[in-house]
Design a protein around this motif. Sequence first.
Motif, short mmCIF file in Angstrom:
data_model
loop_
_atom_site.label_atom_id
_atom_site.label_comp_id
_atom_site.label_asym_id
_atom_site.label_seq_id
_atom_site.Cartn_x
_atom_site.Cartn_y
_atom_site.Cartn_z
N ARG A 60 0.84 -1.19 0.00
CA ARG A 60 0.00 0.00 0.00
C ARG A 60 0.88 1.24 0.00
O ARG A 60 1.96 1.25 0.57
CB ARG A 60 -0.90 0.04 1.24
CG ARG A 60 -1.92 -1.09 1.34
CD ARG A 60 -2.82 -0.85 2.56
NE ARG A 60 -3.83 -1.88 2.71
CZ ARG A 60 -3.71 -2.95 3.47
NH1 ARG A 60 -2.57 -3.14 4.16
NH2 ARG A 60 -4.68 -3.83 3.57
N PHE A 74 1.23 5.26 1.27
CA PHE A 74 0.96 5.86 2.58
C PHE A 74 -0.49 6.32 2.71
O PHE A 74 -1.18 5.97 3.68
CB PHE A 74 1.91 7.05 2.80
CG PHE A 74 1.66 7.80 4.07
CD1 PHE A 74 2.09 7.30 5.28
CD2 PHE A 74 0.96 9.00 4.06
CE1 PHE A 74 1.85 7.98 6.47
CE2 PHE A 74 0.71 9.69 5.23
CZ PHE A 74 1.16 9.19 6.44
N ALA A 78 -3.11 3.44 2.86
CA ALA A 78 -3.21 2.81 4.18
C ALA A 78 -3.90 3.73 5.17
O ALA A 78 -4.71 3.29 6.01
CB ALA A 78 -1.81 2.45 4.68
N LEU A 127 -0.08 3.15 11.56
CA LEU A 127 -0.24 2.33 10.36
C LEU A 127 0.62 1.07 10.44
O LEU A 127 0.94 0.47 9.42
CB LEU A 127 0.15 3.14 9.11
CG LEU A 127 -0.62 4.46 8.89
CD1 LEU A 127 -0.12 5.16 7.63
CD2 LEU A 127 -2.13 4.19 8.78
N VAL A 180 2.67 -0.72 4.37
CA VAL A 180 3.03 0.54 3.72
C VAL A 180 4.41 0.37 3.07
O VAL A 180 5.37 0.00 3.73
CB VAL A 180 3.05 1.71 4.72
CG1 VAL A 180 3.52 2.99 4.03
CG2 VAL A 180 1.68 1.89 5.35
N ALA A 206 2.45 2.72 -3.49
CA ALA A 206 2.52 1.27 -3.29
C ALA A 206 3.71 0.66 -4.01
O ALA A 206 4.23 -0.38 -3.61
CB ALA A 206 1.22 0.62 -3.77
N ILE A 214 4.78 3.62 11.38
CA ILE A 214 4.72 2.73 10.21
C ILE A 214 5.65 1.54 10.44
O ILE A 214 6.46 1.18 9.59
CB ILE A 214 5.05 3.48 8.90
CG1 ILE A 214 6.30 4.35 9.03
CG2 ILE A 214 3.89 4.31 8.42
CD1 ILE A 214 6.69 5.04 7.74
N CYS A 271 6.24 -2.85 8.34
CA CYS A 271 5.65 -2.62 7.02
C CYS A 271 6.61 -3.07 5.93
O CYS A 271 7.54 -3.82 6.18
CB CYS A 271 5.26 -1.16 6.87
SG CYS A 271 3.76 -0.72 7.79
#
Length: 590
Positions: A77, A79, A82, A140, A145, A150, A183, A186
């Motif tokens: 994904r 940023f 997400a 997230l 991410v 993406a 994040i 990820c």
Amino acid sequence: MDFAVNQRRSYDGNLCTIRYVGKVEGTSGDWLGVEWDNPTRGKHSGEHNGVRYFTCRKKEATPGSFVRPSRPADKPRGFLEALREKYASEFVEQQGSGGFGAADPLHDPIKFSSKVVEEVGFDKIRKKLAELQELKIVLLDGLRVAGVQAEDGVQKSETEGLGREGACREIEETCPKIAQLDISRCLVSQWRDVKDICARLEKLRVLKLNGNRFGAVEEGLRFEGIAELHLNETLLSWEELSTLSYQFPALTSLSVSMNQVNEVSTPISETITTLILEHNEIDSLFSVRKLAALPKLERLSLRGNCIENISRPGTAEDPIQFSPSLEFVDLSYNKINSWSFINVLPLVFPGLQSLRISGNPLYNQPVASTEITNMPDKPMTVDEAYMLTLARLSSIQILNYGNITPQDRNNGELYYLSLIGKELSAFPEDAEKGILAKHPRYGELCERHGEPIVRRAEEKSGRAVNPRSVAARLVKLVFRLSSQEETIKTKEVPRSFDTYQVKALVSRLFGLTPLEFRLTWETDELDPVSKENREEEEWDSEDKEMGIGNAAGDETRFVKREVELVDSTRDIGFWLQDLDEARIRVDLLG
């Protein structure tokens, strides 16, 4: 799709990092050599049939696997994708259904008698998007991410780069007030992707990147405004962490736990005031000596490492002394097993005011040997551990998150002095210098509280007793029936008597049967106890607000230790070593 080393992937929710792309001997076609974030997911360490194809950062035996490039991976994904999926799911659902058309039933208001009751179309979406603009804390973690877009993490064409610039501007417009961003765990793998996100968030102060796997640290990047950075379990080397610290010019708090760090080999930014180095592989304070140069360091956590010594055994190293600004140190759950380590802490940390040190093997030991205490060996109690620690450290005000009261300090120092007195009494006078060398605060404590009473073995009796005589083999037992305070009987018995023989003697003296009573030795040992009946499994607390970490508290007092003489074939001489007389209470059962 192109594959690259250090690119992040996710298969069925399991994160991994590509460490190799190419052929594997004995097989056909290409393979991806991956290192799983969860090392139990793999099958080897990058080696197949004696040939090493890649090296894993994890030190476990099986973090690696080979997978086919054709294996379907979880979709990465961007940023904002997400962000909207978590905080504006209606917007994402509407986008997935093909947009907002004129015939879209979600755009039609609900009416009763021609009155609008609720409008659920664009207005509801606008409300959600407005809420995104007010977000200050965004989490997230685990949402795959990959970066601004993406497709980040792989090489992009110039056209894609133009689209990326538009996505960056959209971040700034969509969520301009984010102050804390997580994040962690990820698919982001390149520092420039992190930089592009952060650069659009002018109010960002806290950044959490835990559990990610990054490629090489890129020169020339600057992360302005970020004061708190979390890089736990990223497996970055200390050299990489050191370099990164200088790319965050406003950095004051750095957390780098679980990174397999065994030595602080290079300096870090002098702006740092809080450093968390928990659950690494540091084995001595000498391994973190370069941190002593940090002039503003206030809090240092080394919890859960392997620290056992101040310096490395067998080496002649210069003394370590940290800045006086360092007031809080956490050394809990290491391998400290000697009071000499505790004694040196005021020299290493001259500004130390708050210490956490529970969970070390030192506190599973007796307070002193049997020949000193005349007691069977058993681990020290919670209160003994608390008292003997604070008594050795004159400057600390907080121990294991509990405030040290004047009464705590007075009780602890008196108890510590009494133990030193017993140690001096247990050995001849020519051993005194060596004993006092182990207790550097002895002189200071004597000035404050007076010297303890020292009665060495040769001074306890007015005349010398031949160790081979009958007198030397006897001990006087003073029996007192608890139900009748005035009923006292005295007998001299051989030290070779066991508990059964003593109970038989008591049976005759008081006309009792052996099953009617138990024997309790009333010692002269003092134990610190709390008025409250506390659990002894834990002697500290991380809850600073509750104030339950004070192991002694204002209600601490001393009581004489009692020892039950349980039924045993062990000689009573084992319990009553070096004693000529002992008081035994006879307690009736039932």
